[in-house]
Design a protein around this motif. Sequence first.
Motif, PDB file in Angstrom:
ATOM      1  N   MET A 153      18.255 -13.292   5.169  1.00  0.00           N
ATOM      2  CA  MET A 153      18.572 -14.734   5.127  1.00  0.00           C
ATOM      3  C   MET A 153      19.293 -15.126   6.407  1.00  0.00           C
ATOM      4  O   MET A 153      20.148 -14.416   6.914  1.00  0.00           O
ATOM      5  CB  MET A 153      19.460 -15.030   3.924  1.00  0.00           C
ATOM      6  CG  MET A 153      19.905 -16.480   3.831  1.00  0.00           C
ATOM      7  SD  MET A 153      20.919 -16.748   2.375  1.00  0.00           S
ATOM      8  CE  MET A 153      21.360 -18.454   2.649  1.00  0.00           C
ATOM      9  N   SER A 154      18.952 -16.257   6.936  1.00  0.00           N
ATOM     10  CA  SER A 154      19.635 -16.714   8.152  1.00  0.00           C
ATOM     11  C   SER A 154      20.980 -17.323   7.802  1.00  0.00           C
ATOM     12  O   SER A 154      21.164 -17.889   6.730  1.00  0.00           O
ATOM     13  CB  SER A 154      18.779 -17.749   8.885  1.00  0.00           C
ATOM     14  OG  SER A 154      18.635 -18.904   8.114  1.00  0.00           O
ATOM     15  N   SER A 155      21.940 -17.161   8.716  1.00  0.00           N
ATOM     16  CA  SER A 155      23.253 -17.772   8.521  1.00  0.00           C
ATOM     17  C   SER A 155      23.237 -19.153   9.157  1.00  0.00           C
ATOM     18  O   SER A 155      22.664 -19.346  10.225  1.00  0.00           O
ATOM     19  CB  SER A 155      24.341 -16.898   9.148  1.00  0.00           C
ATOM     20  OG  SER A 155      24.035 -16.576  10.482  1.00  0.00           O
ATOM     21  N   VAL A 156      23.887 -20.114   8.508  1.00  0.00           N
ATOM     22  CA  VAL A 156      23.812 -21.486   8.993  1.00  0.00           C
ATOM     23  C   VAL A 156      24.973 -21.839   9.919  1.00  0.00           C
ATOM     24  O   VAL A 156      24.989 -22.920  10.497  1.00  0.00           O
ATOM     25  CB  VAL A 156      23.762 -22.501   7.827  1.00  0.00           C
ATOM     26  CG1 VAL A 156      22.572 -22.214   6.927  1.00  0.00           C
ATOM     27  CG2 VAL A 156      25.064 -22.507   7.047  1.00  0.00           C
ATOM     28  N   ILE A 157      25.951 -20.947  10.033  1.00  0.00           N
ATOM     29  CA  ILE A 157      27.109 -21.251  10.866  1.00  0.00           C
ATOM     30  C   ILE A 157      27.384 -20.095  11.812  1.00  0.00           C
ATOM     31  O   ILE A 157      27.375 -18.934  11.419  1.00  0.00           O
ATOM     32  CB  ILE A 157      28.347 -21.579   9.997  1.00  0.00           C
ATOM     33  CG1 ILE A 157      29.510 -22.063  10.867  1.00  0.00           C
ATOM     34  CG2 ILE A 157      28.755 -20.407   9.117  1.00  0.00           C
ATOM     35  CD1 ILE A 157      30.595 -22.773  10.077  1.00  0.00           C
ATOM     36  N   ASP A 158      27.576 -20.410  13.089  1.00  0.00           N
ATOM     37  CA  ASP A 158      27.852 -19.395  14.111  1.00  0.00           C
ATOM     38  C   ASP A 158      28.905 -19.968  15.048  1.00  0.00           C
ATOM     39  O   ASP A 158      28.653 -20.948  15.752  1.00  0.00           O
ATOM     40  CB  ASP A 158      26.576 -19.052  14.883  1.00  0.00           C
ATOM     41  CG  ASP A 158      26.731 -17.815  15.752  1.00  0.00           C
ATOM     42  OD1 ASP A 158      27.818 -17.619  16.335  1.00  0.00           O
ATOM     43  OD2 ASP A 158      25.755 -17.048  15.881  1.00  0.00           O
ATOM     44  N   LEU A 159      30.084 -19.350  15.067  1.00  0.00           N
ATOM     45  CA  LEU A 159      31.226 -19.919  15.772  1.00  0.00           C
ATOM     46  C   LEU A 159      31.633 -19.114  16.997  1.00  0.00           C
ATOM     47  O   LEU A 159      32.792 -19.148  17.412  1.00  0.00           O
ATOM     48  CB  LEU A 159      32.407 -20.062  14.797  1.00  0.00           C
ATOM     49  CG  LEU A 159      32.122 -20.923  13.571  1.00  0.00           C
ATOM     50  CD1 LEU A 159      33.336 -20.964  12.644  1.00  0.00           C
ATOM     51  CD2 LEU A 159      31.709 -22.340  13.976  1.00  0.00           C
ATOM     52  N   HIS A 160      30.680 -18.416  17.613  1.00  0.00           N
ATOM     53  CA  HIS A 160      30.975 -17.662  18.834  1.00  0.00           C
ATOM     54  C   HIS A 160      29.666 -17.424  19.582  1.00  0.00           C
ATOM     55  O   HIS A 160      28.831 -16.633  19.159  1.00  0.00           O
ATOM     56  CB  HIS A 160      31.638 -16.333  18.483  1.00  0.00           C
ATOM     57  CG  HIS A 160      32.206 -15.592  19.655  1.00  0.00           C
ATOM     58  ND1 HIS A 160      33.194 -14.641  19.523  1.00  0.00           N
ATOM     59  CD2 HIS A 160      31.928 -15.649  20.986  1.00  0.00           C
ATOM     60  CE1 HIS A 160      33.502 -14.140  20.717  1.00  0.00           C
ATOM     61  NE2 HIS A 160      32.730 -14.740  21.611  1.00  0.00           N
ATOM     62  N   SER A 161      29.483 -18.140  20.691  1.00  0.00           N
ATOM     63  CA  SER A 161      28.262 -17.980  21.483  1.00  0.00           C
ATOM     64  C   SER A 161      28.540 -18.360  22.937  1.00  0.00           C
ATOM     65  O   SER A 161      29.523 -19.036  23.235  1.00  0.00           O
ATOM     66  CB  SER A 161      27.133 -18.859  20.922  1.00  0.00           C
ATOM     67  OG  SER A 161      27.439 -20.241  21.074  1.00  0.00           O
ATOM     68  N   HIS A 162      27.648 -17.901  23.823  1.00  0.00           N
ATOM     69  CA  HIS A 162      27.860 -18.083  25.260  1.00  0.00           C
ATOM     70  C   HIS A 162      26.595 -18.585  25.949  1.00  0.00           C
ATOM     71  O   HIS A 162      25.483 -18.236  25.561  1.00  0.00           O
ATOM     72  CB  HIS A 162      28.289 -16.762  25.902  1.00  0.00           C
ATOM     73  CG  HIS A 162      29.591 -16.251  25.384  1.00  0.00           C
ATOM     74  ND1 HIS A 162      30.796 -16.644  25.905  1.00  0.00           N
ATOM     75  CD2 HIS A 162      29.872 -15.409  24.364  1.00  0.00           C
ATOM     76  CE1 HIS A 162      31.779 -16.044  25.237  1.00  0.00           C
ATOM     77  NE2 HIS A 162      31.239 -15.308  24.290  1.00  0.00           N
ATOM     78  N   SER A 163      26.810 -19.381  26.982  1.00  0.00           N
ATOM     79  CA  SER A 163      25.714 -19.918  27.783  1.00  0.00           C
ATOM     80  C   SER A 163      25.877 -19.482  29.234  1.00  0.00           C
ATOM     81  O   SER A 163      26.784 -18.707  29.572  1.00  0.00           O
ATOM     82  CB  SER A 163      25.718 -21.453  27.702  1.00  0.00           C
ATOM     83  OG  SER A 163      26.762 -22.001  28.505  1.00  0.00           O
ATOM     84  N   THR A 164      25.009 -20.004  30.086  1.00  0.00           N
ATOM     85  CA  THR A 164      25.088 -19.693  31.512  1.00  0.00           C
ATOM     86  C   THR A 164      26.344 -20.251  32.171  1.00  0.00           C
ATOM     87  O   THR A 164      26.644 -19.910  33.320  1.00  0.00           O
ATOM     88  CB  THR A 164      23.860 -20.252  32.248  1.00  0.00           C
ATOM     89  OG1 THR A 164      23.679 -21.635  31.896  1.00  0.00           O
ATOM     90  CG2 THR A 164      22.599 -19.479  31.883  1.00  0.00           C
ATOM     91  N   ILE A 165      27.082 -21.095  31.467  1.00  0.00           N
ATOM     92  CA  ILE A 165      28.360 -21.560  32.014  1.00  0.00           C
ATOM     93  C   ILE A 165      29.323 -20.381  32.164  1.00  0.00           C
ATOM     94  O   ILE A 165      30.202 -20.384  33.025  1.00  0.00           O
ATOM     95  CB  ILE A 165      28.960 -22.658  31.127  1.00  0.00           C
ATOM     96  CG1 ILE A 165      28.077 -23.913  31.195  1.00  0.00           C
ATOM     97  CG2 ILE A 165      30.392 -23.001  31.532  1.00  0.00           C
ATOM     98  CD1 ILE A 165      27.936 -24.516  32.590  1.00  0.00           C
ATOM     99  N   SER A 166      29.174 -19.347  31.324  1.00  0.00           N
ATOM    100  CA  SER A 166      29.947 -18.127  31.532  1.00  0.00           C
ATOM    101  C   SER A 166      28.988 -16.978  31.796  1.00  0.00           C
ATOM    102  O   SER A 166      28.393 -16.902  32.867  1.00  0.00           O
ATOM    103  CB  SER A 166      30.909 -17.857  30.372  1.00  0.00           C
ATOM    104  OG  SER A 166      30.244 -17.714  29.133  1.00  0.00           O
ATOM    105  N   ASP A 167      28.770 -16.095  30.824  1.00  0.00           N
ATOM    106  CA  ASP A 167      27.922 -14.929  31.092  1.00  0.00           C
ATOM    107  C   ASP A 167      26.740 -14.837  30.144  1.00  0.00           C
ATOM    108  O   ASP A 167      26.188 -13.763  29.940  1.00  0.00           O
ATOM    109  CB  ASP A 167      28.748 -13.641  31.045  1.00  0.00           C
ATOM    110  CG  ASP A 167      29.496 -13.461  29.738  1.00  0.00           C
ATOM    111  OD1 ASP A 167      29.528 -14.405  28.930  1.00  0.00           O
ATOM    112  OD2 ASP A 167      30.056 -12.373  29.528  1.00  0.00           O
ATOM    113  N   GLY A 168      26.326 -15.974  29.555  1.00  0.00           N
ATOM    114  CA  GLY A 168      25.128 -15.992  28.734  1.00  0.00           C
ATOM    115  C   GLY A 168      23.876 -16.118  29.581  1.00  0.00           C
ATOM    116  O   GLY A 168      23.928 -16.425  30.774  1.00  0.00           O
ATOM    117  N   LEU A 169      22.738 -15.905  28.952  1.00  0.00           N
ATOM    118  CA  LEU A 169      21.458 -15.977  29.646  1.00  0.00           C
ATOM    119  C   LEU A 169      20.736 -17.300  29.449  1.00  0.00           C
ATOM    120  O   LEU A 169      19.778 -17.584  30.155  1.00  0.00           O
ATOM    121  CB  LEU A 169      20.544 -14.825  29.185  1.00  0.00           C
ATOM    122  CG  LEU A 169      21.034 -13.414  29.522  1.00  0.00           C
ATOM    123  CD1 LEU A 169      20.098 -12.366  28.914  1.00  0.00           C
ATOM    124  CD2 LEU A 169      21.120 -13.215  31.035  1.00  0.00           C
TER     125      LEU A 169
END
Length: 306
Positions: free
Chosen positions: A1-17
């Motif tokens: 089952m997929s989770s509907v809430i995710d409170l920690h993620s990163h983008s290219t503004i830091s070190d995400g892809l």
Amino acid sequence: MSSVIDLHSHSTISDGLFTPSELVRRAAAQGVRVLALTDHDDVAGLDEARAAASEAGIALVNGVEISVTWNKRSVHIVGLRIDPAYEPLRNGLAAIRAGRGERAIRIAAELEKAGIPDSLEGAYAYAANPGIISRTHFARFLVAKGIVKDTRTVFKKYLVKGKPGYVEHSWADFADAIGWIRASGGIAVLAHPGRYDLGRTNLGSLIADFKETGGEAIEVVTGSHTADQFIQFANYASEFDLLASTGSDFHGVGESYMDLGRLPALPSGCKPVWHNWPEMSPESEVLSSELGTVSFTQHSALSTQD
């Protein structure tokens, strides 16, 4: 089952892809309905992410992950529901970013001593936001040069204590960072506590200091935690009267512990950090009941570092 809430993620503004908008679109496609963008030491991606979230029909929570020093150790504190315009927070983050640039020069010098030239330029080539230069960007350079096979191996052979490329660094003051988050209207969350390798006594001291200084929540379910650690930190949350948070710590495909939308549910008995959020009210499109329950499973991990 997929989770509907995710409170920690990163983008290219830091070190995400992924760019902030790409990250939001992936989250929506993975079934996430409430997403926090928590880039390291920068809030520059929040406007783009919010616009993309509006288009995708999901809720965006303003977030940041602040690098701090506690008892000469590096730890991370996530701020949720912050005001990104709050001047002391913005000034504090700017000071951390300046320190990152200075640290990068010293890392490159150490790698040069180890016979690896041009790593500073190489790392910056992987940093979409040059203000956030991290060990992850050096790791990607080392992989691209064929020096190591993947980023997991980098953090076994380079950039860590006792290995080439490691340098000591002092981050933001622990209490200052919590103060910036709280004063901006946000909630301070102790990020991925299972990653700090502190031992039981020091870990208990960290959590106690965090609570005493104004911290309000702890990441119980996060990508780098094992199933046993979900229970361990649920117990810590109960012991220290902390709210429980959940977040994948997603950086990108192939460099993350867990994908967006694939988090297991919080253990029973946890009080979620979102218990009184309007995004999770019965009147909103995202209902708490949608979180459901899934089995705890082990996940392989690649180590993305600050």
